[in-house]
Design a protein around this motif. Structure first.
Motif, PDB file in Angstrom:
ATOM      1  N   PRO A   1       0.746  -1.206  -0.092  1.00 33.57           N
ATOM      2  CA  PRO A   1      -0.163   0.051  -0.037  1.00 33.57           C
ATOM      3  C   PRO A   1       0.798   1.331  -0.096  1.00 33.57           C
ATOM      4  O   PRO A   1       1.917   1.329   0.623  1.00 33.57           O
ATOM      5  N   LEU A   2       0.376   2.220  -0.812  1.00 25.81           N
ATOM      6  CA  LEU A   2       1.151   3.525  -0.818  1.00 25.81           C
ATOM      7  C   LEU A   2      -0.029   4.602  -0.889  1.00 25.81           C
ATOM      8  O   LEU A   2      -1.039   4.442  -1.903  1.00 25.81           O
TER       9      LEU A   2
ATOM     10  N   GLY B   1       3.793   1.469   8.187  1.00 23.34           N
ATOM     11  CA  GLY B   1       4.825   0.827   8.817  1.00 23.34           C
ATOM     12  C   GLY B   1       4.707  -0.557   8.901  1.00 23.34           C
ATOM     13  O   GLY B   1       5.564  -1.442   8.921  1.00 23.34           O
ATOM     14  N   SER B   2       3.481  -1.225   8.947  1.00 22.97           N
ATOM     15  CA  SER B   2       3.202  -2.766   9.098  1.00 22.97           C
ATOM     16  C   SER B   2       3.629  -3.276   7.874  1.00 22.97           C
ATOM     17  O   SER B   2       3.938  -4.590   7.670  1.00 22.97           O
TER      18      SER B   2
ATOM     19  N   THR C   1      13.154  -0.097  13.606  1.00 21.53           N
ATOM     20  CA  THR C   1      12.182  -0.529  12.691  1.00 21.53           C
ATOM     21  C   THR C   1      11.100  -1.268  13.298  1.00 21.53           C
ATOM     22  O   THR C   1       9.954  -1.231  13.015  1.00 21.53           O
ATOM     23  N   GLN C   2      11.420  -1.872  14.746  1.00 20.72           N
ATOM     24  CA  GLN C   2      10.286  -2.285  15.539  1.00 20.72           C
ATOM     25  C   GLN C   2       9.042  -1.266  15.579  1.00 20.72           C
ATOM     26  O   GLN C   2       8.085  -1.638  15.480  1.00 20.72           O
TER      27      GLN C   2
ATOM     28  N   ARG D   1       4.812   0.103  13.851  1.00 17.27           N
ATOM     29  CA  ARG D   1       3.505   0.549  14.231  1.00 17.27           C
ATOM     30  C   ARG D   1       3.097   1.921  13.735  1.00 17.27           C
ATOM     31  O   ARG D   1       2.077   2.257  13.858  1.00 17.27           O
ATOM     32  N   LYS D   2       3.961   2.438  13.093  1.00 19.51           N
ATOM     33  CA  LYS D   2       3.588   3.964  12.378  1.00 19.51           C
ATOM     34  C   LYS D   2       3.923   3.677  11.113  1.00 19.51           C
ATOM     35  O   LYS D   2       3.269   3.023  10.339  1.00 19.51           O
TER      36      LYS D   2
END
Length: 315
Positions: free
Chosen positions: A2-3, A27-28, A73-74, A78-79
């Motif tokens: 997705p973008l 971010g997912s 990266t973790q 989430r973002k």
């Protein structure tokens, strides 16, 4: 992958505009990268702007690689990962296309949209786009070419919030510009007080604009542009900021009055609002009331800052 994207325009001179473009990847969609794989923690971005509704004439291109910070990266998962760029364009209709490739798994995403850069010489009130943001970030990747990006000042960039989703522990930053404001005899406070910030009722303007307060006045030749921010739910106005008045052109090279408003959101309840910007050129008698839906949510549990941004400009 997705973008999605958002755009905003700002006048540079009578015949050229800076079209700011923000690309966002959830971010997912970014795989977790171990230290041993840090060389693959990159995103390739290719984009172009073409003139006309069918996009037959290329007028701007970019190619860039964004390196992700491995140690964050973790939190990025989430973002979002946001890439900010821009094109210098003449007024007209354009077709934008971007392709993004994540280099660990090879996943790709694309985004296309038509945008219009208006000819503000035909507008009664000459006004830029309004950028809504919740983040001011240091510039980490300065443009190679000397292109004026109005969202970058003092090596700090206002990062557009493309989704218009905010949390109550954030500030809503707004930036917009008025061009060629009319001059006339204006009653102006003789010794204006500095604008105050830090409460939900305060608005912080840029240089040359002050919050309206009762003070002795004098009459002189000047511009007089008034602005305020409202939040609406249905037909009910639930909040309005103090009115801010600009009496000086703050970017003389672009004949622009730059407004930078800072509104804390903690006093507003979670919910869907309409955010309306009120702008009045008091001398010319022209006005505009652009508005957008925004969503305010409760603050999420505290985590380390993770939104990663990068910037470039194309002429």
């Amino acid at each position: 992958m997705p973008l999605y994207a958002g755009t905003a325009y700002f006048r540079q001179d009578e015949s050229h505009y800076y079209l700011a473009v923000s690309l966002v990847v959830p971010g997912s969609q970014i795989p977790f990268v171990q230290e041993k794989d840090k060389d693959n923690a990159t995103i390739d971005i290719i984009g172009e702007a073409r003139l006309g509704e069918k996009g037959r004439v290329p007028v701007g291109q970019l190619r860039d690689t964004v390196k992700l910070a491995v140690d964050s990266t973790q939190q990025v998962r989430r973002k979002n990962v946001q890439y900010n760029t821009g094109f210098v364009l003449a007024p007209g209709n354009y077709h934008l296309k971007f392709i993004v490739r994540e280099n660990q798994t090879g996943r790709m995403g694309s985004f296309e949209t038509d945008v219009q850069v208006p000819d503000l010489r035909k507008a009664p009130l000459r006004m830029s786009s309004v950028v809504l943001s919740s983040l001011r970030a240091p510039v980490t990747n300065a443009p190679k070419k000397k292109v004026v990006n109005p969202l970058i000042q003092d090596q700090t960039q206002l990062v557009p919030n493309v989704t218009h989703v905010f949390t109550r522990d954030q500030h809503l930053y707004l930036q917009y510009e008025i061009y060629d404001a009319a001059k006339g005899k204006v009653a102006i406070a003789a010794a204006p007080a500095a604008a105050q910030s830090g409460s939900a009722a305060a608005a912080t303007p840029s240089s040359g604009a002050t919050a309206q307060t009762a003070q002795p006045k004098e009459t002189r030749e000047s511009i007089h542009v008034l602005t305020s921010i409202e939040f609406l739910q249905g037909n009910v106005k639930v909040y309005e900021s103090k009115q801010v008045a600009a009496t000086e052109v703050t970017a003389p090279d672009r004949k622009a009055v730059v407004f930078q408003i800072d509104l804390p959101l903690q006093s507003l309840k979670p919910g869907l609002y309409v955010c309306q910007v009120n702008v009045i050129d008091d001398v010319a008698g022209n006005f505009a009331f652009p508005r957008w839906p925004i969503l305010i949510k409760n603050a999420a549990p505290a985590v380390a800052p993770a939104t990663q941004t990068s910037s470039s400009s194309v002429r």
